[in-house]
Design a protein around this motif. Structure first.
Motif, PDB file in Angstrom:
ATOM      1  N   MET A  21       0.849  -1.166   0.000  1.00  0.00           N
ATOM      2  CA  MET A  21       0.000   0.000   0.000  1.00  0.00           C
ATOM      3  C   MET A  21       0.906   1.243   0.000  1.00  0.00           C
ATOM      4  N   LEU A  22       0.727   2.136  -0.943  1.00  0.00           N
ATOM      5  CA  LEU A  22       1.501   3.372  -1.034  1.00  0.00           C
ATOM      6  C   LEU A  22       0.897   4.387  -0.071  1.00  0.00           C
ATOM      7  N   THR A  23       1.723   4.845   0.879  1.00  0.00           N
ATOM      8  CA  THR A  23       1.247   5.706   1.960  1.00  0.00           C
ATOM      9  C   THR A  23       2.056   6.991   2.005  1.00  0.00           C
ATOM     10  N   PRO A  24       1.393   8.163   2.059  1.00  0.00           N
ATOM     11  CA  PRO A  24       2.152   9.405   2.252  1.00  0.00           C
ATOM     12  C   PRO A  24       2.676   9.477   3.691  1.00  0.00           C
ATOM     13  N   VAL A  25       3.934   9.877   3.820  1.00  0.00           N
ATOM     14  CA  VAL A  25       4.582   9.956   5.128  1.00  0.00           C
ATOM     15  C   VAL A  25       5.226  11.332   5.269  1.00  0.00           C
ATOM     16  N   THR A  26       4.939  12.007   6.363  1.00  0.00           N
ATOM     17  CA  THR A  26       5.600  13.268   6.688  1.00  0.00           C
ATOM     18  C   THR A  26       6.702  12.981   7.689  1.00  0.00           C
ATOM     19  N   THR A  27       7.906  13.455   7.395  1.00  0.00           N
ATOM     20  CA  THR A  27       9.049  13.302   8.296  1.00  0.00           C
ATOM     21  C   THR A  27       9.461  14.672   8.805  1.00  0.00           C
ATOM     22  N   TRP A  28       9.592  14.788  10.122  1.00  0.00           N
ATOM     23  CA  TRP A  28      10.023  16.025  10.769  1.00  0.00           C
ATOM     24  C   TRP A  28      11.433  15.823  11.303  1.00  0.00           C
ATOM     25  N   TYR A  29      12.312  16.768  11.025  1.00  0.00           N
ATOM     26  CA  TYR A  29      13.698  16.751  11.492  1.00  0.00           C
ATOM     27  C   TYR A  29      13.839  17.828  12.564  1.00  0.00           C
ATOM     28  N   LEU A  30      14.343  17.419  13.725  1.00  0.00           N
ATOM     29  CA  LEU A  30      14.467  18.336  14.851  1.00  0.00           C
ATOM     30  C   LEU A  30      15.892  18.311  15.371  1.00  0.00           C
ATOM     31  N   GLU A  31      16.290  19.417  15.993  1.00  0.00           N
ATOM     32  CA  GLU A  31      17.639  19.513  16.532  1.00  0.00           C
ATOM     33  C   GLU A  31      17.650  20.299  17.823  1.00  0.00           C
ATOM     34  N   MET A  32      18.722  20.071  18.580  1.00  0.00           N
ATOM     35  CA  MET A  32      19.010  20.832  19.783  1.00  0.00           C
ATOM     36  C   MET A  32      20.470  21.264  19.640  1.00  0.00           C
ATOM     37  N   LEU A  33      20.707  22.568  19.679  1.00  0.00           N
ATOM     38  CA  LEU A  33      22.046  23.089  19.418  1.00  0.00           C
ATOM     39  C   LEU A  33      22.826  23.439  20.673  1.00  0.00           C
ATOM     40  N   SER A  34      22.203  23.295  21.819  1.00  0.00           N
ATOM     41  CA  SER A  34      22.874  23.593  23.081  1.00  0.00           C
ATOM     42  C   SER A  34      22.192  22.797  24.188  1.00  0.00           C
ATOM     43  N   PRO A  35      22.972  22.323  25.161  1.00  0.00           N
ATOM     44  CA  PRO A  35      22.351  21.614  26.283  1.00  0.00           C
ATOM     45  C   PRO A  35      21.358  22.495  27.052  1.00  0.00           C
ATOM     46  N   GLU A  36      21.529  23.816  26.954  1.00  0.00           N
ATOM     47  CA  GLU A  36      20.619  24.735  27.647  1.00  0.00           C
ATOM     48  C   GLU A  36      19.209  24.717  27.046  1.00  0.00           C
ATOM     49  N   TRP A  37      19.077  24.198  25.830  1.00  0.00           N
ATOM     50  CA  TRP A  37      17.749  24.112  25.218  1.00  0.00           C
ATOM     51  C   TRP A  37      16.890  23.035  25.872  1.00  0.00           C
ATOM     52  N   LEU A  38      17.525  22.075  26.533  1.00  0.00           N
ATOM     53  CA  LEU A  38      16.787  20.948  27.106  1.00  0.00           C
ATOM     54  C   LEU A  38      15.837  21.414  28.202  1.00  0.00           C
ATOM     55  N   ARG A  39      14.581  21.059  28.036  1.00  0.00           N
ATOM     56  CA  ARG A  39      13.565  21.294  29.066  1.00  0.00           C
ATOM     57  C   ARG A  39      13.247  19.934  29.689  1.00  0.00           C
ATOM     58  N   PRO A  40      13.975  19.596  30.757  1.00  0.00           N
ATOM     59  CA  PRO A  40      13.853  18.251  31.303  1.00  0.00           C
ATOM     60  C   PRO A  40      12.516  18.005  31.996  1.00  0.00           C
ATOM     61  N   THR A  41      12.134  16.778  31.951  1.00  0.00           N
ATOM     62  CA  THR A  41      11.030  16.306  32.777  1.00  0.00           C
ATOM     63  C   THR A  41      11.473  14.957  33.314  1.00  0.00           C
ATOM     64  N   LEU A  42      11.427  14.812  34.604  1.00  0.00           N
ATOM     65  CA  LEU A  42      11.869  13.572  35.234  1.00  0.00           C
ATOM     66  C   LEU A  42      10.749  13.021  36.103  1.00  0.00           C
ATOM     67  N   SER A  43      10.574  11.737  36.005  1.00  0.00           N
ATOM     68  CA  SER A  43       9.540  11.061  36.778  1.00  0.00           C
ATOM     69  C   SER A  43      10.014  10.863  38.211  1.00  0.00           C
ATOM     70  N   SER A  44       9.085  10.883  39.130  1.00  0.00           N
ATOM     71  CA  SER A  44       9.428  10.616  40.528  1.00  0.00           C
ATOM     72  C   SER A  44       9.121   9.165  40.898  1.00  0.00           C
TER      73      SER A  44
END
Length: 177
Positions: free
Chosen positions: A1-24
């Motif tokens: 089956m021929l399916t259209p696929v959208t691909t998103w490319y993402l980047e982080m250029l500095s560790p300061e960009w990280l918005r962490p979330t950590l589970s307790s």
């Protein structure tokens, strides 16, 4: 089956960009799989990606898996809940000092519990610890419904988007395929 696929490319250029979330959660631990294990990596690949048309590595032999994994550029980090594998993130350092989040995801029974943000936070931190000047990832419309949102919520920025068609089976192979 021929399916259209959208691909998103993402980047982080500095560790300061990280918005962490950590589970307790006390029953959650993320640790590196330090011994290259084709069996374990193939299990993670099919268990996480089987429902999302992850097909590229299904034909890999044991030797191909081992050759890929047994390199210092590759790290696999696994989330465990009460000792059970819940998901993983595979990192691959590249010659240009980029680190790609090559594969990331959770097993189906662990989705919707806030574990994805935690695992992506740990994986991204580890990518920076590998000496990255840039951390990047791509996701697509075949991936889990919250994948793109999770990457953007952690601080990754979209830098490219492409649409193409892929020949896919009627149904994804599932973890047992």
């Amino acid at each position: 089956m021929l399916t259209p696929v959208t691909t998103w490319y993402l980047e982080m250029l500095s560790p300061e960009w990280l918005r962490p979330t950590l589970s307790s959660r006390a029953d959650l631990v993320v640790m590196q799989a330090e011994v290259p294990s084709p069996e374990f990596s193939r299990f993670l690949y099919t268990a996480v990606g089987g429902d999302w048309y992850w097909l590229q590595r299904l034909s890999w032999s044991y030797e191909q898996w081992l050759r890929y994994l047994d390199r210092p550029q590759v790290q696999t980090w696994v989330a465990y809940v009460s000792g059970t594998p819940a998901g993983y993130v595979e990192l691959e350092a590249q010659p240009d000092e980029n680190v790609e989040i090559a594969y990331f995801g959770l097993l189906g029974q662990f989705m919707g519990q806030g574990l994805g943000g935690h695992l992506l936070t740990v994986g991204t931190q580890q990518a920076w610890n590998m000496g990255a000047k840039r951390v990047w990832v791509h996701t697509c419309s075949l991936d889990g419904p919250y994948a793109l949102k999770n990457y953007q919520s952690r601080g990754f920025k979209l830098y490219d988007q492409q649409v193409h068609s892929e020949e896919l089976p009627e149904q994804p192979p599932g973890p047992w395929g």
